[in-house]
Design an enzyme around this catalytic site. Sequence first.
Site, mmCIF file in Angstrom:
data_model
loop_
_atom_site.group_PDB
_atom_site.id
_atom_site.type_symbol
_atom_site.label_atom_id
_atom_site.label_comp_id
_atom_site.label_asym_id
_atom_site.label_seq_id
_atom_site.Cartn_x
_atom_site.Cartn_y
_atom_site.Cartn_z
ATOM 1 N N LYS A 238 0.809 -1.225 0.000
ATOM 2 C CA LYS A 238 0.000 0.000 0.000
ATOM 3 C C LYS A 238 0.844 1.277 0.000
ATOM 4 C CE LYS A 238 -4.371 -1.950 1.475
ATOM 5 N NZ LYS A 238 -5.377 -2.118 2.534
ATOM 6 N N ARG A 272 -3.901 -10.006 4.920
ATOM 7 C CA ARG A 272 -4.305 -10.020 3.514
ATOM 8 C C ARG A 272 -3.141 -9.538 2.658
ATOM 9 N NH1 ARG A 272 -6.511 -6.480 -0.153
ATOM 10 N NH2 ARG A 272 -8.105 -7.299 -1.541
HETATM 11 C C1 8Y7 Z 1 -8.258 -4.283 2.167
HETATM 12 C C2 8Y7 Z 1 -9.374 -5.031 1.742
HETATM 13 C C3 8Y7 Z 1 -8.495 -3.989 0.038
HETATM 14 C C4 8Y7 Z 1 -7.938 -4.313 3.553
HETATM 15 C C5 8Y7 Z 1 -9.814 -5.820 3.859
HETATM 16 C C6 8Y7 Z 1 -5.624 -3.108 -1.672
HETATM 17 C C7 8Y7 Z 1 -10.532 -5.409 -0.436
HETATM 18 C C8 8Y7 Z 1 -6.900 -2.395 -1.580
HETATM 19 N N1 8Y7 Z 1 -7.715 -3.649 1.087
HETATM 20 N N2 8Y7 Z 1 -10.137 -5.799 2.565
HETATM 21 N N3 8Y7 Z 1 -9.507 -4.830 0.405
HETATM 22 N N4 8Y7 Z 1 -8.738 -5.092 4.356
HETATM 23 N N5 8Y7 Z 1 -10.533 -6.555 4.721
HETATM 24 O O1 8Y7 Z 1 -4.613 -2.375 -1.880
HETATM 25 O O2 8Y7 Z 1 -7.012 -3.656 4.050
HETATM 26 O O3 8Y7 Z 1 -5.524 -4.323 -1.583
HETATM 27 S S1 8Y7 Z 1 -8.319 -3.438 -1.611
#
Ligand code: 8Y7
Length: 292
Positions: A238, A272
């Site tokens: 990020k 994640r």
């Molecule tokens: C997150 C997410 C994204 C996160 C959860 C990216 C869908 C942006 N970020 N879901 N999603 N937590 N739970 O850069 O931080 O992956 S999308």
Amino acid sequence: MAPPASTDRFPAVSSTGRVWECQGKYLDLSRPGVMGILNITPDSFSDGGFFLSAQKALDQGRRLAEEGAAIIDVGGESTRPGARPVSVEEELDRVIPVIETLARELPIPLSIDSSKPAVMAAAVRAGAGLINDVNALRADEALAVAAELQVPVCLMHMQGEPRTMQHNPSYVDVVDEVGQFLAGRIAACVAAGIDRQRILIDPGFGFGKTPRHNLTLIKHLADFADLECPILVGVSRKSTIGAILDRPVEQRLAGSLALTTLAVVQGAALVRTHDVAATVDVLRMLRAVEDV
Ligand code: 8Y7
């Protein structure tokens, strides 16, 4: 899929109470695990179009599972700052065929990354076993639909909406405000009939936050233990990492792993990430130290 026996991957449900059933698959939250990211976006650079991008998504999903992901998060709409919204139809066309195939093939559960109740419902019917909603089930009908579907949910904090959330993020006390928000959404879920023991919480790193807000949330992640729900964090590649290290997106692995370590040491249950193999190694190393 057989129910969890006392194997290495699935400690007995009764002894830990931390193995969640996700539509016939099992998510072990008794030790930190990895959520692999599977983004399905149409491949505008190839004439193969839909079929080719679906094929690539399947290969990527299989790879994430081989690398040791505990769950794969399937998404068809970008939630990056400033991203264009996608119609329900388009989102379904992207994610449903991939979920159907991977749910049949893989031993691990899939989550659906969506804020749209219609997509959540179709994805769960296609085999997804968890709802990951960056909007924390605030859309009309989302709470009722999630309760009806009876799969676990992840509630994430976001200030504002993806299109504009990075314009002027503002908090008096970011840790306190994110905690208050999550407590309110947990209460809303419970009132709608969702089992409290099937809720993950997520501070929403990068969602309506400055780098300082994001770093503060990581530094104080242990405070969210008071909410008594397992914590998921998503820091992978990020922009806050880019801002601190002055690195482009493809050079942010070390920064991502550093934040991952800090999060897991403070109790994060799921991380994640795009980089499953490297993150699994970090978790194995932390586990080895813990087990000495
Ligand atoms: C997150 C997410 C994204 C996160 C959860 C990216 C869908 C942006 N970020 N879901 N999603 N937590 N739970 O850069 O931080 O992956 S999308």
